[in-house]
Design a protein around this motif. Structure first.
Motif, PDB file in Angstrom:
ATOM      1  N   LEU A 120      -3.847 -14.454   6.280  1.00 57.87           N
ATOM      2  CA  LEU A 120      -3.725 -14.313   4.831  1.00 57.87           C
ATOM      3  C   LEU A 120      -4.166 -12.945   4.346  1.00 57.87           C
ATOM      4  N   GLN A 121      -5.117 -12.317   5.050  1.00 62.87           N
ATOM      5  CA  GLN A 121      -5.529 -10.970   4.660  1.00 62.87           C
ATOM      6  C   GLN A 121      -4.383  -9.991   4.864  1.00 62.87           C
ATOM      7  N   ALA A 122      -3.664 -10.179   5.974  1.00 69.49           N
ATOM      8  CA  ALA A 122      -2.509  -9.315   6.229  1.00 69.49           C
ATOM      9  C   ALA A 122      -1.436  -9.522   5.166  1.00 69.49           C
ATOM     10  N   LEU A 123      -1.248 -10.784   4.763  1.00 69.13           N
ATOM     11  CA  LEU A 123      -0.274 -11.064   3.708  1.00 69.13           C
ATOM     12  C   LEU A 123      -0.720 -10.454   2.378  1.00 69.13           C
ATOM     13  N   GLN A 124      -2.030 -10.487   2.134  1.00 70.00           N
ATOM     14  CA  GLN A 124      -2.567  -9.880   0.918  1.00 70.00           C
ATOM     15  C   GLN A 124      -2.288  -8.378   0.911  1.00 70.00           C
ATOM     16  N   ASP A 125      -2.491  -7.728   2.039  1.00 69.50           N
ATOM     17  CA  ASP A 125      -2.212  -6.289   2.143  1.00 69.50           C
ATOM     18  C   ASP A 125      -0.727  -6.009   1.943  1.00 69.50           C
ATOM     19  N   GLN A 126       0.106  -6.862   2.526  1.00 68.32           N
ATOM     20  CA  GLN A 126       1.550  -6.695   2.356  1.00 68.32           C
ATOM     21  C   GLN A 126       1.947  -6.873   0.889  1.00 68.32           C
ATOM     22  N   ARG A 127       1.311  -7.825   0.246  1.00 62.45           N
ATOM     23  CA  ARG A 127       1.611  -8.074  -1.161  1.00 62.45           C
ATOM     24  C   ARG A 127       1.285  -6.851  -2.007  1.00 62.45           C
ATOM     25  N   GLU A 128       0.124  -6.242  -1.766  1.00 59.03           N
ATOM     26  CA  GLU A 128      -0.247  -5.058  -2.535  1.00 59.03           C
ATOM     27  C   GLU A 128       0.674  -3.885  -2.221  1.00 59.03           C
ATOM     28  N   ASP A 129       1.073  -3.762  -0.961  1.00 59.86           N
ATOM     29  CA  ASP A 129       2.024  -2.701  -0.602  1.00 59.86           C
ATOM     30  C   ASP A 129       3.340  -2.897  -1.335  1.00 59.86           C
ATOM     31  N   LYS A 130       3.763  -4.167  -1.447  1.00 64.07           N
ATOM     32  CA  LYS A 130       5.022  -4.462  -2.150  1.00 64.07           C
ATOM     33  C   LYS A 130       4.896  -4.126  -3.633  1.00 64.07           C
ATOM     34  N   LEU A 131       3.752  -4.437  -4.231  1.00 59.30           N
ATOM     35  CA  LEU A 131       3.524  -4.113  -5.634  1.00 59.30           C
ATOM     36  C   LEU A 131       3.552  -2.609  -5.858  1.00 59.30           C
ATOM     37  N   LYS A 132       2.902  -1.855  -4.973  1.00 57.85           N
ATOM     38  CA  LYS A 132       2.910  -0.393  -5.082  1.00 57.85           C
ATOM     39  C   LYS A 132       4.334   0.146  -4.971  1.00 57.85           C
ATOM     40  N   GLU A 133       5.090  -0.417  -4.044  1.00 56.87           N
ATOM     41  CA  GLU A 133       6.483   0.017  -3.873  1.00 56.87           C
ATOM     42  C   GLU A 133       7.303  -0.280  -5.126  1.00 56.87           C
ATOM     43  N   ASP A 134       7.101  -1.467  -5.730  1.00 58.25           N
ATOM     44  CA  ASP A 134       7.833  -1.823  -6.947  1.00 58.25           C
ATOM     45  C   ASP A 134       7.504  -0.858  -8.088  1.00 58.25           C
ATOM     46  N   ILE A 135       6.219  -0.517  -8.230  1.00 57.40           N
ATOM     47  CA  ILE A 135       5.823   0.413  -9.294  1.00 57.40           C
ATOM     48  C   ILE A 135       6.456   1.778  -9.069  1.00 57.40           C
ATOM     49  N   ASP A 136       6.451   2.243  -7.820  1.00 57.23           N
ATOM     50  CA  ASP A 136       7.096   3.525  -7.506  1.00 57.23           C
ATOM     51  C   ASP A 136       8.592   3.485  -7.813  1.00 57.23           C
ATOM     52  N   ASN A 137       9.224   2.346  -7.530  1.00 58.53           N
ATOM     53  CA  ASN A 137      10.676   2.230  -7.716  1.00 58.53           C
ATOM     54  C   ASN A 137      11.096   2.215  -9.181  1.00 58.53           C
ATOM     55  N   LEU A 138      10.133   2.003 -10.092  1.00 57.76           N
ATOM     56  CA  LEU A 138      10.474   2.044 -11.515  1.00 57.76           C
ATOM     57  C   LEU A 138      10.906   3.444 -11.954  1.00 57.76           C
ATOM     58  N   MET A 139      10.579   4.459 -11.165  1.00 55.80           N
ATOM     59  CA  MET A 139      10.951   5.826 -11.490  1.00 55.80           C
ATOM     60  C   MET A 139      12.175   6.290 -10.701  1.00 55.80           C
ATOM     61  N   ASP A 140      12.792   5.380  -9.968  1.00 56.96           N
ATOM     62  CA  ASP A 140      13.961   5.721  -9.157  1.00 56.96           C
ATOM     63  C   ASP A 140      15.156   6.069 -10.044  1.00 56.96           C
ATOM     64  N   LYS A 141      16.053   6.879  -9.540  1.00 58.02           N
ATOM     65  CA  LYS A 141      17.241   7.275 -10.301  1.00 58.02           C
ATOM     66  C   LYS A 141      18.248   6.134 -10.415  1.00 58.02           C
ATOM     67  N   SER A 142      18.220   5.214  -9.465  1.00 60.43           N
ATOM     68  CA  SER A 142      19.189   4.115  -9.438  1.00 60.43           C
ATOM     69  C   SER A 142      18.803   3.014 -10.428  1.00 60.43           C
ATOM     70  N   VAL A 143      19.734   2.656 -11.307  1.00 60.42           N
ATOM     71  CA  VAL A 143      19.499   1.574 -12.265  1.00 60.42           C
ATOM     72  C   VAL A 143      19.243   0.265 -11.527  1.00 60.42           C
ATOM     73  N   LYS A 144      20.013   0.019 -10.490  1.00 59.69           N
ATOM     74  CA  LYS A 144      19.881  -1.221  -9.726  1.00 59.69           C
ATOM     75  C   LYS A 144      18.492  -1.322  -9.094  1.00 59.69           C
ATOM     76  N   THR A 145      18.004  -0.205  -8.572  1.00 59.37           N
ATOM     77  CA  THR A 145      16.675  -0.209  -7.950  1.00 59.37           C
ATOM     78  C   THR A 145      15.588  -0.478  -8.979  1.00 59.37           C
ATOM     79  N   ARG A 146      15.698   0.147 -10.147  1.00 61.25           N
ATOM     80  CA  ARG A 146      14.694  -0.059 -11.198  1.00 61.25           C
ATOM     81  C   ARG A 146      14.700  -1.507 -11.684  1.00 61.25           C
TER      82      ARG A 146
END
Length: 423
Positions: free
Chosen positions: A64-90
């Motif tokens: 579960l700790q590994a899943l927790q780390d993966q979850r936070e990595d996914k959240l960070k990736e989602d926040i970064d993707n909000l600035m992507d040029k692609s509408v679909k990605t955002r």
């Protein structure tokens, strides 16, 4: 701004073991997707409720700790993707963040990234089209629900309030985006408005949207705007629950007679929003004066009786049933002053909804959080403060054991969490 909450009759009876007392209306059974979401949420906070070490660490039990780390990595990736040029990605990142913020409590994580996320949402609202703006407004509501009324929440609201207002009042903007902005403006102001001026200006903005339906006859309704009017009325009603008495008095004088006219609308949702808001106004009026009286109460009750017994075949059966149920409650309250209490069960606690103020507040957060509302009531300190429930319960070993999930359930919910972090 400290909220002068009204209708907290349940402050002393919010928590209790299941079945601790009967209620007039028990909350309906959670749907399958609600149950799945609650299980998924339970997994994401498994460290709070059950120890994996007690169950063993076989190869079939995920880390579960590994899943927790993966979850936070996914959240960070989602926040970064909000600035992507692609509408679909955002848009994909916004949808993912909406799921995460509605099903988990992430206050510390979001506080650390508040500025980055706020800037990204501002860009989505300014540059995006209808769907992206709608998703961004919803994520903004969820962000405020996580951050609360402290300096962080106030800064977010102060920064994005002008943009929400601009989209809401722009007749050329997409209706879906305008509806989401109306809801977001109400929720964020309710939670994070810094002063009374912010509250009054937001109320005025929302009034400017839905009062246009006062002049629209039932014979020629503007059906394209009915959804927007409904969202604006509900957001406005939410804010009335924290208004000072002087403002409530003005609202009663200006809106009671005009809001009654909306009951003849062709839209079921708009009729219901107007009816519930009228009951709320009655309750606020009675809070101000024990002998509160509305001059046209007899005519209003006749209209409410007709809606409570409406059997027109051209309306959908589910619409008729919902309308009759709600207007029976509205009529009963206006005639007798008695509210039909409901109980909301979550974890080992029960919260009682025993006033129209409390009902409007709960329904607002239920609409935003969806099936995650029970999880947030259990663990989110912002919501627990709003409903006067105190700090989240700290369960002892016996309570944890009694509330423990089975190995099969744990495997199922872990798979749900893995789906999120790998999607």
């Amino acid at each position: 701004m400290p909220r002068a909450r009204r209708g907290n009759k349940s402050a002393k009876k919010n928590s209790g073991s299941r079945g601790s007392r009967p209620s007039a209306h028990a909350d309906s059974e959670a749907s399958d997707d609600e149950a799945a979401s609650e299980v998924y949420s339970h997994c994401s906070s498994a460290s709070e409720t059950v120890s994996v070490a007690e169950e063993g660490t076989g190869s079939d039990v995920p880390d579960l700790q590994a899943l927790q780390d993966q979850r936070e990595d996914k959240l960070k990736e989602d926040i970064d993707n909000l600035m992507d040029k692609s509408v679909k990605t955002r848009q994909s990142a916004l949808s993912s963040l909406r799921l995460a913020l509605s099903s988990q409590v992430l206050g510390d994580f979001l506080t650390e990234r508040r500025v980055t996320l706020t800037d990204a949402l501002e860009r989505c609202l300014k540059k995006g089209k209808e769907e992206e703006q709608s998703l961004a407004a919803t994520v903004l509501s969820l962000l405020c629900i996580q951050l609360g009324s402290g300096p962080e929440g106030e800064d977010v609201f102060r920064c994005l309030k002008p943009i929400l207002t601009c989209i809401l009042t722009d007749s050329s903007a997409g209706l879906c985006a305008r509806q989401s902005c109306a809801t977001s403006l109400g929720v964020c102001c309710y939670i994070a408005a810094a002063d009374v001026e912010d509250l009054i200006s937001t109320l005025s903005c929302l009034e400017g949207i839905f009062t246009t339906c006062y002049s629209i006859s039932a014979a020629s309704p503007n059906s394209t705007l009915q959804g927007l009017h409904c969202c604006a009325i509900q957001a406005w009603a939410l804010l009335l629950t924290i208004c000072p008495a002087s403002q409530i008095q003005k609202v009663l004088e200006n809106h009671m007679p005009r809001l009654s006219g909306v009951l003849s609308s062709e839209s079921v949702s708009l009729r219901i929003a107007a009816g519930e808001s009228l009951a709320l106004l009655y309750e606020l009026g009675r809070d101000l004066e024990d002998d509160f009286f509305y001059d046209d109460a007899d005519a209003l009750c006749l209209t409410l009786k007709a809606l409570a017994t409406d059997s027109n075949k051209y309306r959908a059966k589910t619409d008729r049933r919902k309308q009759r149920s709600i207007f029976r409650d509205v009529l009963h309250y206006i005639e007798s002053g008695e509210f039909q209490e409901e109980s909301i069960k979550f974890g080992l606690e029960v919260m009682y909804v025993d006033s129209w103020v409390r009902r409007r507040t709960y329904n607002t957060f239920k609409e935003i959080l969806g099936s995650g509302v029970r999880y947030h009531l259990q663990y989110n300190e912002v919501l627990r403060d709003i409903f006067s429930m105190g700090a989240p319960l700290v369960l002892d070993a016996a309570a944890i054991k009694a509330n423990r999930i089975s190995r099969v359930e744990k495997e199922h919910l872990s798979q749900n969490l893995m789906f999120y972090v790998t999607s």
